[in-house]
Design a protein around this motif. Structure first.
Motif, PDB file in Angstrom:
ATOM      1  N   GLY A 289       0.922  -1.094  -0.104  1.00  0.00           N
ATOM      2  CA  GLY A 289      -0.067  -0.025   0.070  1.00  0.00           C
ATOM      3  C   GLY A 289       0.876   1.195  -0.048  1.00  0.00           C
ATOM      4  O   GLY A 289       0.215   2.477  -0.088  1.00  0.00           O
ATOM      5  N   GLY A 290       2.083   1.077   0.209  1.00  0.00           N
ATOM      6  CA  GLY A 290       2.993   2.361   0.179  1.00  0.00           C
ATOM      7  C   GLY A 290       3.496   2.615  -1.019  1.00  0.00           C
ATOM      8  O   GLY A 290       2.816   2.284  -2.190  1.00  0.00           O
ATOM      9  N   HIS A 291       4.340   3.664  -1.304  1.00  0.00           N
ATOM     10  CA  HIS A 291       4.685   4.381  -2.560  1.00  0.00           C
ATOM     11  C   HIS A 291       5.650   3.115  -3.295  1.00  0.00           C
ATOM     12  O   HIS A 291       6.172   2.423  -2.634  1.00  0.00           O
ATOM     13  CB  HIS A 291       5.560   5.380  -2.400  1.00  0.00           C
ATOM     14  CG  HIS A 291       5.206   6.599  -1.770  1.00  0.00           C
ATOM     15  ND1 HIS A 291       4.224   7.491  -2.256  1.00  0.00           N
ATOM     16  CD2 HIS A 291       5.153   7.052  -0.408  1.00  0.00           C
ATOM     17  CE1 HIS A 291       3.706   8.265  -1.486  1.00  0.00           C
ATOM     18  NE2 HIS A 291       4.277   8.247  -0.387  1.00  0.00           N
ATOM     19  N   PRO A 292       5.449   3.109  -4.636  1.00  0.00           N
ATOM     20  CA  PRO A 292       5.925   2.276  -5.635  1.00  0.00           C
ATOM     21  C   PRO A 292       7.726   2.033  -5.364  1.00  0.00           C
ATOM     22  O   PRO A 292       8.061   0.968  -5.390  1.00  0.00           O
ATOM     23  CB  PRO A 292       5.548   2.520  -6.777  1.00  0.00           C
ATOM     24  CG  PRO A 292       4.875   3.585  -7.032  1.00  0.00           C
ATOM     25  CD  PRO A 292       4.688   4.235  -5.537  1.00  0.00           C
ATOM     26  N   MET A 293       8.234   3.248  -4.844  1.00  0.00           N
ATOM     27  CA  MET A 293       9.853   3.051  -4.762  1.00  0.00           C
ATOM     28  C   MET A 293      10.235   3.846  -3.170  1.00  0.00           C
ATOM     29  O   MET A 293       9.055   4.449  -2.807  1.00  0.00           O
ATOM     30  CB  MET A 293      10.372   3.900  -5.854  1.00  0.00           C
ATOM     31  CG  MET A 293      10.181   3.267  -7.477  1.00  0.00           C
ATOM     32  SD  MET A 293      11.161   3.700  -8.301  1.00  0.00           S
ATOM     33  CE  MET A 293      10.587   5.357  -8.872  1.00  0.00           C
ATOM     34  N   GLN A 294      11.108   3.639  -2.951  1.00  0.00           N
ATOM     35  CA  GLN A 294      11.722   4.043  -1.529  1.00  0.00           C
ATOM     36  C   GLN A 294      11.833   5.495  -1.489  1.00  0.00           C
ATOM     37  O   GLN A 294      11.550   6.243  -0.677  1.00  0.00           O
ATOM     38  CB  GLN A 294      12.782   3.559  -1.076  1.00  0.00           C
ATOM     39  CG  GLN A 294      13.086   2.123  -1.387  1.00  0.00           C
ATOM     40  CD  GLN A 294      13.788   1.511  -2.448  1.00  0.00           C
ATOM     41  OE1 GLN A 294      13.012   1.520  -3.535  1.00  0.00           O
ATOM     42  NE2 GLN A 294      14.801   0.673  -2.286  1.00  0.00           N
ATOM     43  N   THR A 295      12.062   6.294  -2.502  1.00  0.00           N
ATOM     44  CA  THR A 295      12.209   7.716  -2.370  1.00  0.00           C
ATOM     45  C   THR A 295      11.179   8.736  -3.198  1.00  0.00           C
ATOM     46  O   THR A 295      11.364   9.950  -2.956  1.00  0.00           O
ATOM     47  CB  THR A 295      13.566   7.698  -2.871  1.00  0.00           C
ATOM     48  OG1 THR A 295      14.109   7.467  -4.152  1.00  0.00           O
ATOM     49  CG2 THR A 295      14.448   7.613  -1.628  1.00  0.00           C
ATOM     50  N   MET A 296      10.770   8.379  -4.256  1.00  0.00           N
ATOM     51  CA  MET A 296       9.931   8.830  -5.264  1.00  0.00           C
ATOM     52  C   MET A 296       8.539   8.278  -5.339  1.00  0.00           C
ATOM     53  O   MET A 296       8.181   7.087  -5.453  1.00  0.00           O
ATOM     54  CB  MET A 296      10.406   9.276  -6.500  1.00  0.00           C
ATOM     55  CG  MET A 296      11.689  10.077  -6.776  1.00  0.00           C
ATOM     56  SD  MET A 296      11.682  10.583  -8.561  1.00  0.00           S
ATOM     57  CE  MET A 296      12.169   9.130  -9.121  1.00  0.00           C
ATOM     58  N   GLY A 297       7.566   9.126  -5.413  1.00  0.00           N
ATOM     59  CA  GLY A 297       6.011   8.635  -5.497  1.00  0.00           C
ATOM     60  C   GLY A 297       5.606   9.406  -6.772  1.00  0.00           C
ATOM     61  O   GLY A 297       6.401  10.009  -7.468  1.00  0.00           O
ATOM     62  N   ALA A 298       4.324   9.112  -7.039  1.00  0.00           N
ATOM     63  CA  ALA A 298       3.764   9.688  -8.190  1.00  0.00           C
ATOM     64  C   ALA A 298       2.114   9.543  -8.284  1.00  0.00           C
ATOM     65  O   ALA A 298       1.710   8.678  -7.654  1.00  0.00           O
ATOM     66  CB  ALA A 298       4.235   8.911  -9.593  1.00  0.00           C
ATOM     67  N   SER A 299       1.356  10.369  -8.615  1.00  0.00           N
ATOM     68  CA  SER A 299      -0.063  10.260  -8.804  1.00  0.00           C
ATOM     69  C   SER A 299      -0.521  10.743  -9.963  1.00  0.00           C
ATOM     70  O   SER A 299       0.090  11.432 -10.794  1.00  0.00           O
ATOM     71  CB  SER A 299      -0.548  11.438  -7.802  1.00  0.00           C
ATOM     72  OG  SER A 299      -0.084  11.337  -6.512  1.00  0.00           O
ATOM     73  N   MET A 300      -1.877  10.464 -10.315  1.00  0.00           N
ATOM     74  CA  MET A 300      -2.649  10.876 -11.346  1.00  0.00           C
ATOM     75  C   MET A 300      -4.066  11.760 -10.642  1.00  0.00           C
ATOM     76  O   MET A 300      -4.544  11.046  -9.697  1.00  0.00           O
ATOM     77  CB  MET A 300      -2.983   9.764 -12.373  1.00  0.00           C
ATOM     78  CG  MET A 300      -3.779  10.247 -13.394  1.00  0.00           C
ATOM     79  SD  MET A 300      -2.622  11.144 -14.831  1.00  0.00           S
ATOM     80  CE  MET A 300      -1.969   9.783 -15.623  1.00  0.00           C
ATOM     81  N   GLN A 301      -4.103  12.900 -11.181  1.00  0.00           N
ATOM     82  CA  GLN A 301      -5.401  13.466 -10.760  1.00  0.00           C
ATOM     83  C   GLN A 301      -6.090  13.874 -11.905  1.00  0.00           C
ATOM     84  O   GLN A 301      -6.031  13.914 -13.049  1.00  0.00           O
ATOM     85  CB  GLN A 301      -4.883  14.641  -9.881  1.00  0.00           C
ATOM     86  CG  GLN A 301      -4.548  15.895 -10.467  1.00  0.00           C
ATOM     87  CD  GLN A 301      -3.887  16.724  -9.458  1.00  0.00           C
ATOM     88  OE1 GLN A 301      -2.853  16.654  -9.267  1.00  0.00           O
ATOM     89  NE2 GLN A 301      -4.527  17.731  -9.110  1.00  0.00           N
ATOM     90  N   MET A 302      -7.330  13.795 -11.697  1.00  0.00           N
ATOM     91  CA  MET A 302      -8.722  14.361 -12.634  1.00  0.00           C
ATOM     92  C   MET A 302      -9.393  15.092 -12.197  1.00  0.00           C
ATOM     93  O   MET A 302      -9.957  15.086 -11.135  1.00  0.00           O
ATOM     94  CB  MET A 302      -9.432  12.991 -13.022  1.00  0.00           C
ATOM     95  CG  MET A 302     -10.337  13.220 -14.243  1.00  0.00           C
ATOM     96  SD  MET A 302     -12.059  13.792 -13.544  1.00  0.00           S
ATOM     97  CE  MET A 302     -12.868  11.965 -13.332  1.00  0.00           C
ATOM     98  N   LEU A 303      -9.481  16.403 -12.697  1.00  0.00           N
ATOM     99  CA  LEU A 303     -10.447  17.445 -12.469  1.00  0.00           C
ATOM    100  C   LEU A 303     -11.657  17.318 -13.804  1.00  0.00           C
ATOM    101  O   LEU A 303     -11.345  17.361 -14.901  1.00  0.00           O
ATOM    102  CB  LEU A 303      -9.722  18.716 -12.774  1.00  0.00           C
ATOM    103  CG  LEU A 303      -9.202  19.482 -11.627  1.00  0.00           C
ATOM    104  CD1 LEU A 303      -7.929  18.617 -11.250  1.00  0.00           C
ATOM    105  CD2 LEU A 303      -8.747  20.668 -11.827  1.00  0.00           C
ATOM    106  N   PRO A 304     -12.844  17.289 -13.139  1.00  0.00           N
ATOM    107  CA  PRO A 304     -13.966  17.138 -13.913  1.00  0.00           C
ATOM    108  C   PRO A 304     -14.071  18.672 -14.815  1.00  0.00           C
ATOM    109  O   PRO A 304     -13.699  19.640 -14.290  1.00  0.00           O
ATOM    110  CB  PRO A 304     -15.133  17.206 -13.004  1.00  0.00           C
ATOM    111  CG  PRO A 304     -14.732  16.837 -11.523  1.00  0.00           C
ATOM    112  CD  PRO A 304     -13.517  17.395 -11.683  1.00  0.00           C
ATOM    113  N   PRO A 305     -14.834  18.444 -15.853  1.00  0.00           N
ATOM    114  CA  PRO A 305     -14.862  19.844 -16.619  1.00  0.00           C
ATOM    115  C   PRO A 305     -15.198  21.112 -15.999  1.00  0.00           C
ATOM    116  O   PRO A 305     -16.142  20.905 -14.879  1.00  0.00           O
ATOM    117  CB  PRO A 305     -16.204  19.367 -17.592  1.00  0.00           C
ATOM    118  CG  PRO A 305     -16.064  17.836 -17.943  1.00  0.00           C
ATOM    119  CD  PRO A 305     -15.656  17.318 -16.551  1.00  0.00           C
ATOM    120  N   LYS A 306     -14.573  22.074 -16.057  1.00  0.00           N
ATOM    121  CA  LYS A 306     -14.783  23.382 -15.561  1.00  0.00           C
ATOM    122  C   LYS A 306     -14.510  23.599 -13.997  1.00  0.00           C
ATOM    123  O   LYS A 306     -14.523  24.512 -13.407  1.00  0.00           O
ATOM    124  CB  LYS A 306     -16.393  23.593 -15.465  1.00  0.00           C
ATOM    125  CG  LYS A 306     -16.992  23.905 -16.884  1.00  0.00           C
ATOM    126  CD  LYS A 306     -18.267  24.503 -16.994  1.00  0.00           C
ATOM    127  CE  LYS A 306     -19.405  23.152 -16.941  1.00  0.00           C
ATOM    128  NZ  LYS A 306     -20.618  23.594 -16.839  1.00  0.00           N
TER     129      LYS A 306
END
Lengths: 370, 370, 370, 370
Positions: C265-282
């Motif tokens: 459940g942690g970050h994929p690597m020891q020192t760097m993480g990543a995310s994807m975010q979505m903003l609905p229209p407007k």
């Protein structure tokens, strides 16, 4: 909640009929049953203990322990132990819950065969001198009121030096638990003369973990149990007295300290824990109840415990158990001396399974009913 | 090791005498005993199971499950469940070890009263449509072969929509374990009409944890169980088929995947785990044994299991158990179709207590003895 | 707190004198200094960032990336990468904070030499087809918008099949951090023709971790990073859309999901993480600031980000950074389409060191100052 | 590996051309660069340190520390500290790596303003009597050679009783690290007269964690740092001497013990660690190097350290640093007395980020070059 009725929505309230009887009988023939016939029993409103509160008077017991050493040899018996039998757990050989307790005797020059088992073991030293244990190749000297562990699956044996005095200690094991979970096993190291090779200098473990907050960095420890095999009485008592200088006693337990693995802060072993508590002179604690099974020994002092409404007066070395979810409270009957109570328990198991609950007595103290 | 003699050094070999008999009798009167009289029994050479391997033929059982719905109402019975009874665990109401299993029926428009218990619960959906569960205020739609959890202590209830079809599923609980450890309890949310308030949109949990390797960041989750309450059959089957594209099957289990908490990688609940395994056409696994108790259901396909030398042929929806430390091996008897076996088990408990052991069968396969 | 005065008790307010000047000079000659001359600088009232917010227009950058492939060969250059240079972090070669970012090109039939380094690496695929990476002997096919990891210290190389199309992707590494902590190293696997041996079937890792909540049980994984090396765009987008069906967007981030290690459940690597975010229209989010450095790429859609009072309008594949503790807010300028933003960051580092703080903008939104 | 050539496949070997120069210039104008122009620099073959080994002679430094107390007041200066300046880390105000070190003086009756910061702080007491610290409302008495922590973000202040003697101690902080990661902050509790309220009895923490292996059970501790704020010299020395009774010294470090959090076994604070090591008379350790930055103080005895080929002879209270990845070895030059070296370091950070590496010197000892 204890006395809640079963005659409400959400509980099983099915009335018997002939048709149902026939149905139940058919189910039985297929190795099945109807849940509603047993649901209220197997789903109690509150935790329900089977074990009885029990008290063992050491003065009465001691002659029989001595007698054991006369009657059988370590070679025949393995270990000379009088075990404590909860009257409601006879099949399980348990003193309380799924915990076994016994009083072991070893005479000068005697030693037990080296053995191991999945069940965890521990010892609380009661009397004698120059006793020792050998755990995983570590030979460790034992003194009165020391707490010593023999973790799950580790080779161990015990003895008394030829120039020592007869040693008696309380053994605690979770053999009943390991058997109930169908996981226990047993191994004997070698026959007759044999025993473990000492792989490190005598008292290696106690000398490497002798002070709080500092950890040796020369070896990696990757075992699931504590590298500190002996917890000396001298430092345990001092720790409690120091704690008392700066803290108020807990209203339910006085001053309570848990034995811990210095590398993790967790319990010393995977399945059994142990604590020492101190009640200042005259303290009478409030009553509460919680899950978990506890086997006590009076380490020093005198007093009483009230369990489920019954009072047991005790003196040093007496033993008693507190089963799960029974109200209990402690009394130090001395006006001047501290009372020390040692206990071992199944808290590591209860906590890991997320089974811990507690509840204060609604009136603070129990009414004594017997 | 299984057949090792007890007539060796390190085992109890005390012969009876009149003097000892008298001694034993005295001990008994003080609620004590001599360890050497019971040591070999309570310290077996290898793990020892009490449960019997058992097999339940769903075709025979199904009419009785349907009958339950006719005989009693949810209001009277709470839940209409035919439970599976291991013939050696009658007192504990266990299907195997400390695990309870039952087959529950719910008809269109019916629902169970909302309740909770310290014991963990899970469901494996067998038949029907438009069933739902409400766990902790989350209403979740269920489909055949989905795996659904009801974690320790969480409010839950189930039902079937009015326009659905009668649903049947397997319930798994560790009520026997929670009772054995004297920790179980029970609560009913409200009387008669009541149930949980839905606190989030329908299928909230499944929609937030729908894909591997991505975790919603808008809420903190601080519970000790998985936030993913339903594990869909569709994705589970696909995961196993994908795994099979790039991996050789395990010689003991074929392709085996464990249901997990996506936030920790651990088991979905604190005390019970579950797995789905797939055997490719014609696969016959090798035999091994290990600790832990396992209750199986045939999710898809047909085949056989050989437990402790006895073969049980099975088809879809049949159920069987594999007790601790009994040799077992699986067979997919189809030449063309995959075999899927669902199981739930006490591995979280066994692993936390460090009780897991396994052993390969020395000859690869068992000799069939019955 | 930002504009708090230093002229208060508890801050350094020493006035210069000739005597002090002489004293400071003496200290300097002994490689020492007086704390009160620097205390207010090194102990700022609030976190202070050095990095500038930066924006890179992919349309302008792309021709230069293509040019790199013409100008140098993989054999000469190792990798053909145009790196992004924060104007305040030139010495560190950082795009923001201690994070490096670059845009790499690989033409059909080309591959990089296999190498490894203590620094972590990741990729976000921007364009092309039939690209692949080989991580620890796992050859994995890459598609646009996939997120791929190359964990700390693991052998890796990349290439494009002969019948593929030129691939461009963003590389993210924490080379600046590993260098700052004086821990980075480098290794080359083999000369000229060589590369890693493929130790498992192609796309082994993606096929074994393809669905949420199920984990293969045939192999133990004891590495400190995720066994899931590729996080596909297809499932990531679907996960965000599913989340949006049942959840309100977070007021600061819209729908935000973190890439995770399914085993922990942690970050994929020891020192760097990543995310994807979505903003609905407007959607126009509210402004907040927090510690941690973030490098963004517009995965899909168009919009704007306002950082520290300055607005940057962006379209797909544009890149920008948000330094630590600068207010920021996001805008989806489309009336109809979702906006997807990918970012990588140093959150695993910030969280492990307990350095995370956040603060809402007191007025909800920033005043745009440039 | 140190001297490996860059003229091999896998390293950047691009030769300059006019066309490339033009290209590089274009890239620069877009805030970008070509990786191959910097790759060999930012990806060194082995960890590369910037810090210089440094040595501070306390005898020379002490008069200046005393002078600080004459020149400025606590009210003006906050704290009177002479900080140690690594000649290669002037901008960062670091003694080594990202660690700050200073020598602080407090005269009888003086105290510092209460303050806090995200950076962690620690103290090692050098001289004086009746000094105290107040950490999180705990007033704690300090004695020579005690190690004391002031964890990340916790209110703290220090002083000396009116009837005490001027106290001097070494401060260690990771202010440079917290600033580098753009996370540091600062707070002052109250103006002029103010300070923390004492929320528990004096020496609360030391009295509750005074002995190994026992933990108070009356309060839950949920902080990410150790509840044991002071680690007394008396018990630390005794622990090392006990360890020496049963263990061989480590060939690189003699007897080395790490200060630990008794509740977790981990480091006392989130970002900085500390150790005490003892070399028996005449011991000369073997040389090795590892990542991590270390600031030392000679706690007791005399000897020498050889760092990167240069020998520094030292006596009690001298201070020196060992930067990352430089070979080092220790010498106890006394024939009869033990040598004790205290150090603090960034190992918690290095370990959490998985940046730890070590390497033995190929010849056992360094050649002394200066």
């Amino acid at each position: 909640m204890e006395n809640k009725s079963n005659d409400i929505y959400g509980r099983s309230r099915v009335k018997n009929t002939d048709e149902l009887d026939k149905y139940y009988s058919d189910l039985q023939s297929m190795d099945t049953g109807a849940l509603w016939t047993v649901a209220n029993d197997i789903e109690p409103w509150e935790p329900h203990t089977i074990s009885a509160p029990m008290f063992w008077d050491y003065e009465k017991l001691r002659p029989y322990v001595l007698e054991a050493a006369r009657l059988v040899t370590p070679g025949e018996a393995g270990r000379r132990v009088v075990y404590l039998q909860n009257k409601n757990r006879i099949k399980e050989k348990a003193a309380v819950g799924w915990l076994y307790a016994g009083v072991q005797i070893t005479q000068p020059g005697e030693f037990t065969p080296a053995h191991r088992h999945v069940a965890a073991a521990l010892r609380f030293i009661m009397e004698g001198s120059k006793g020792y244990t050998i755990v995983d190749g570590n030979k460790i000297d034992l003194e009165a009121r020391d707490f010593v562990i023999t973790p799950n699956g580790v080779w161990h044996e015990h003895g008394v030096a030829k120039d020592g005095e007869t040693c008696i200690w309380m053994d605690g094991l979770d053999i009943p638990l390991a058997n109930a979970l169908e996981a226990n096993d047993y191994g004997v190291l070698a026959e007759e003369t044999g025993g473990q090779e000492e792989v490190v200098p005598r008292n290696y473990s106690p000398n490497r973990y002798s002070e709080a907050g500092v950890i040796p960095m020369d070896k990696k420890w990757d075992k699931p149990y504590s590298p500190m095999f002996r917890y000396p009485w001298k430092t345990t008592q001092k720790a409690l007295q120091n704690m008392a200088k700066v803290s108020e006693p807990c209203e339910f337990d006085g001053y309570l300290m848990r034995y811990s693995n210095p590398l993790t802060g967790g319990h010393p072993m995977q399945t059994m824990g142990a604590s020492m508590q101190m009640l200042p002179p005259k303290m009478h604690t409030k009553a509460h109840k919680h899950t978990g099974s506890f086997m006590f020994q009076v380490a020093m002092g005198k007093g009483a415990v009230i369990i489920n409404g019954k009072r047991y007066d005790f003196k040093e070395k007496d033993m008693f158990c507190i089963p799960s979810w029974l109200y209990h409270e402690f009394v130090n009957t001395s006006e001047t001396e501290e009372l020390y109570l040692f206990n071992f328990n199944d808290l590591p198991t209860i906590e890991k399974l997320d089974y811990y609950q507690e509840k204060e007595h609604p009136e603070g103290h129990q009414k004594i009913t017997s």
